[in-house]
Design a protein around this motif. Structure first.
Motif, PDB file in Angstrom:
ATOM      1  N   ALA A 276       0.946  -1.358   0.129  1.00 40.70           N
ATOM      2  CA  ALA A 276      -0.162   0.084   0.133  1.00 40.70           C
ATOM      3  C   ALA A 276       0.949   1.215  -0.083  1.00 40.70           C
ATOM      4  O   ALA A 276       0.524   2.298  -0.764  1.00 40.70           O
ATOM      5  CB  ALA A 276      -1.004   0.126   1.006  1.00 40.70           C
ATOM      6  N   VAL A 277       2.076   1.250   0.710  1.00 42.73           N
ATOM      7  CA  VAL A 277       2.749   2.468   1.050  1.00 42.73           C
ATOM      8  C   VAL A 277       3.646   2.730  -0.207  1.00 42.73           C
ATOM      9  O   VAL A 277       4.117   3.820  -0.725  1.00 42.73           O
ATOM     10  CB  VAL A 277       3.403   2.609   2.518  1.00 42.73           C
ATOM     11  CG1 VAL A 277       4.327   3.654   2.494  1.00 42.73           C
ATOM     12  CG2 VAL A 277       2.328   2.482   3.529  1.00 42.73           C
ATOM     13  N   SER A 278       4.530   1.579  -0.150  1.00 37.63           N
ATOM     14  CA  SER A 278       5.540   1.656  -1.510  1.00 37.63           C
ATOM     15  C   SER A 278       4.817   1.776  -2.733  1.00 37.63           C
ATOM     16  O   SER A 278       5.626   2.434  -3.749  1.00 37.63           O
ATOM     17  CB  SER A 278       6.687   0.587  -1.278  1.00 37.63           C
ATOM     18  OG  SER A 278       6.035  -0.782  -1.443  1.00 37.63           O
ATOM     19  N   GLU A 279       4.062   0.872  -3.043  1.00 38.06           N
ATOM     20  CA  GLU A 279       3.392   0.963  -4.521  1.00 38.06           C
ATOM     21  C   GLU A 279       2.229   1.800  -4.730  1.00 38.06           C
ATOM     22  O   GLU A 279       1.969   1.944  -5.703  1.00 38.06           O
ATOM     23  CB  GLU A 279       3.055  -0.522  -4.781  1.00 38.06           C
ATOM     24  CG  GLU A 279       4.374  -1.347  -4.797  1.00 38.06           C
ATOM     25  CD  GLU A 279       3.961  -2.933  -5.283  1.00 38.06           C
ATOM     26  OE1 GLU A 279       3.269  -3.237  -6.020  1.00 38.06           O
ATOM     27  OE2 GLU A 279       4.314  -3.889  -4.687  1.00 38.06           O
ATOM     28  N   HIS A 280       1.722   2.265  -3.607  1.00 38.04           N
ATOM     29  CA  HIS A 280       0.385   2.988  -3.647  1.00 38.04           C
ATOM     30  C   HIS A 280      -0.715   2.070  -4.192  1.00 38.04           C
ATOM     31  O   HIS A 280      -1.445   2.363  -5.466  1.00 38.04           O
ATOM     32  CB  HIS A 280       0.529   4.450  -4.373  1.00 38.04           C
ATOM     33  CG  HIS A 280       1.442   5.175  -3.679  1.00 38.04           C
ATOM     34  ND1 HIS A 280       2.623   5.615  -4.104  1.00 38.04           N
ATOM     35  CD2 HIS A 280       1.176   5.963  -2.488  1.00 38.04           C
ATOM     36  CE1 HIS A 280       3.300   6.656  -3.231  1.00 38.04           C
ATOM     37  NE2 HIS A 280       2.327   6.933  -2.374  1.00 38.04           N
ATOM     38  N   LYS A 281      -1.088   0.947  -3.636  1.00 34.54           N
ATOM     39  CA  LYS A 281      -1.955  -0.055  -4.215  1.00 34.54           C
ATOM     40  C   LYS A 281      -2.793  -0.537  -3.234  1.00 34.54           C
ATOM     41  O   LYS A 281      -2.437  -0.496  -1.908  1.00 34.54           O
ATOM     42  CB  LYS A 281      -1.179  -0.911  -4.993  1.00 34.54           C
ATOM     43  CG  LYS A 281      -0.309  -0.890  -6.107  1.00 34.54           C
ATOM     44  CD  LYS A 281      -1.143  -0.542  -7.388  1.00 34.54           C
ATOM     45  CE  LYS A 281      -0.484  -0.541  -8.628  1.00 34.54           C
ATOM     46  NZ  LYS A 281      -1.144  -0.423  -9.719  1.00 34.54           N
ATOM     47  N   PRO A 282      -4.078  -0.839  -3.340  1.00 35.75           N
ATOM     48  CA  PRO A 282      -4.895  -1.475  -2.288  1.00 35.75           C
ATOM     49  C   PRO A 282      -4.742  -2.647  -2.117  1.00 35.75           C
ATOM     50  O   PRO A 282      -4.264  -3.501  -3.127  1.00 35.75           O
ATOM     51  CB  PRO A 282      -6.410  -0.893  -3.022  1.00 35.75           C
ATOM     52  CG  PRO A 282      -6.118  -1.060  -4.392  1.00 35.75           C
ATOM     53  CD  PRO A 282      -4.779  -0.339  -4.587  1.00 35.75           C
ATOM     54  N   VAL A 283      -4.971  -3.316  -1.017  1.00 31.33           N
ATOM     55  CA  VAL A 283      -4.733  -4.540  -0.701  1.00 31.33           C
ATOM     56  C   VAL A 283      -6.051  -5.069   0.071  1.00 31.33           C
ATOM     57  O   VAL A 283      -6.597  -4.341   0.820  1.00 31.33           O
ATOM     58  CB  VAL A 283      -3.716  -4.947   0.120  1.00 31.33           C
ATOM     59  CG1 VAL A 283      -3.469  -6.462   0.139  1.00 31.33           C
ATOM     60  CG2 VAL A 283      -2.200  -4.527  -0.708  1.00 31.33           C
TER      61      VAL A 283
END
Length: 403
Positions: A276-283
């Motif tokens: 979430a933080v490093s890739e700016h992706k939801p999980v």
């Protein structure tokens, strides 16, 4: 002679991306032969299955255990207090202590928490005291919500814990919006939003996942699938394999984890946060567990599930016992320390109740503040009316509410 065209090799750039053609008439099956596997670290006897998990230090492990025991003790005593008529309502987290504490341990303090109503352990981990919990439950003048919320609707600006609200799943799109704001401000943080399997049956769930997937919002969707939305079993809610499979439909990486395994929850959430933080992706994380208590003090779960089933999960699948076996083998806990720990926590909870019970309630004026900068005429009229009514009929109103 007719030319044979290999349709499998043909590609067309439709809106959304390239799609290959096929001459085979195939529907995507509604189910798979095998359910999505569930990640776990500790077996039922507390033995690590392998070393493929995040190694934690002694201090962290003992805090996880201490907070799980604290949460369990709070639930037992506060539940009894409600049954005695001392507080009006309560919700327990029995059987879901690992979900609360281990997920909280994997986060950072700058991450924002969007809870449902069964995550007080996350707040406990962050430093909310037993006394602060008691003040909120009794709705006294030291309650940060000024007595205007239901018991267990905790909130804390200090701990980035957004106040609980009753409507199911409204916190999901809110968490996505907040996560997108963190991304826009280039913050090294994410949001995490907790919800039950029942929450995945709402429109807000689908809107939130689509919102997050399209905008790449750094949010962790944490579903505690305990099998029941109050009395409605998952078999009456959806035909899919739980909740984890819904993530792929919205382009979101997903994992299923054993919610009664603290190490598995810790490891999964820690990895989810990195994404979430490093890739700016939801999980999306689906934790499989079981609510070993009633839905709330307004519920009798034996009406819709066998008492023997509840007792089996409460004992044989207890997440605290499993984690305890592991830390004992690590040499970090013994029976004497365990006994002293439980005794001290019980004394703290009982003392907190005695203190909170004696604190006076918030004043009448607090019912009308904190919404408008200048109260409008209709609110001023209502405040005048209630004050006059109390003066005329003092016997109908509690004496510990200052005018």
């Amino acid at each position: 002679m007719h030319n044979i065209i290999d349709h499998h090799s043909q590609v067309l750039n439709f809106p959304g991306g390239e799609v290959k053609f096929t001459s085979n008439l195939n529907f995507i099956p509604e189910t798979t032969e095998e359910r999505v596997h569930c990640y776990r670290v500790l077996d039922d006897d507390g033995y690590p299955i392998n070393n493929d998990f995040t190694q934690i230090e002694k201090e962290v492990a003992l805090k996880i255990y201490t907070d799980m025991v604290t949460l369990q003790t709070m639930d037992t005593i506060f539940y009894e207090a409600q049954r005695q008529g001392r507080i009006s309502f309560y919700v327990t987290t029995l059987g879901e202590e690992a979900i609360n504490i281990a997920s909280a341990a994997a986060l950072k303090t700058d991450d924002f928490i969007f809870p449902q109503y069964r995550e007080p352990g996350v707040l406990l981990w962050r430093g909310f005291t037993i006394q602060e919990f008691a003040h909120q439950l009794f709705g006294n003048k030291n309650d940060y919500g000024k007595g205007r919320q239901m018991p267990i609707h905790y909130g804390s600006n200090k701990h980035n814990y957004i106040t609980v609200s009753s409507p199911v799943a409204t916190q999901l799109p809110q968490a996505v919006g907040a996560a997108y704001a963190l991304k826009m401000d280039a913050k090294n943080a994410c949001t995490i939003v907790y919800f039950g399997d029942g929450g995945s049956s709402t429109g807000d769930f689908h809107a939130a996942l689509n919102f997050a997937g399209v905008l790449d919002a750094p949010v962790i969707f944490f579903c505690r699938n305990n099998g029941f939305a109050i009395s409605t079993p998952v078999t009456d809610q959806f035909r899919s394999d739980g909740v984890v499979t819904k993530g792929q439909g919205y382009g979101i990486r997903s994992i299923r984890v054993d919610g009664n395994d603290a190490l598995a929850v810790f490891t999964a959430v820690q990895e989810a946060r990195k994404i979430a933080v490093s890739e700016h992706k939801p999980v999306l994380v689906e934790a499989l567990t079981y609510r070993a208590g009633h839905h709330s003090t307004s519920d009798d779960s034996t009406k819709y599930r066998p008492a023997t089933e509840i007792e089996w999960w409460r004992t044989a699948r207890d997440p605290i016992s499993r984690f305890k076996k592991w830390i004992e083998r690590e040499g970090w806990l013994n029976s004497e320390a365990e006994s002293e720990l439980r005794s001290n926590i019980r004394k703290q909870v009982l003392q907190a109740i005695q203190v909170a019970e004696k604190v006076e309630k918030p004043p009448i004026k607090d019912v009308f503040t904190d919404v408008y900068d200048v109260p409008p005429a209709n609110l001023q009229k209502q405040e005048t009316f209630i004050r006059e009514t109390i003066k005329r009929n003092p016997q109908d109103y509690p004496t510990d509410v200052p005018l």
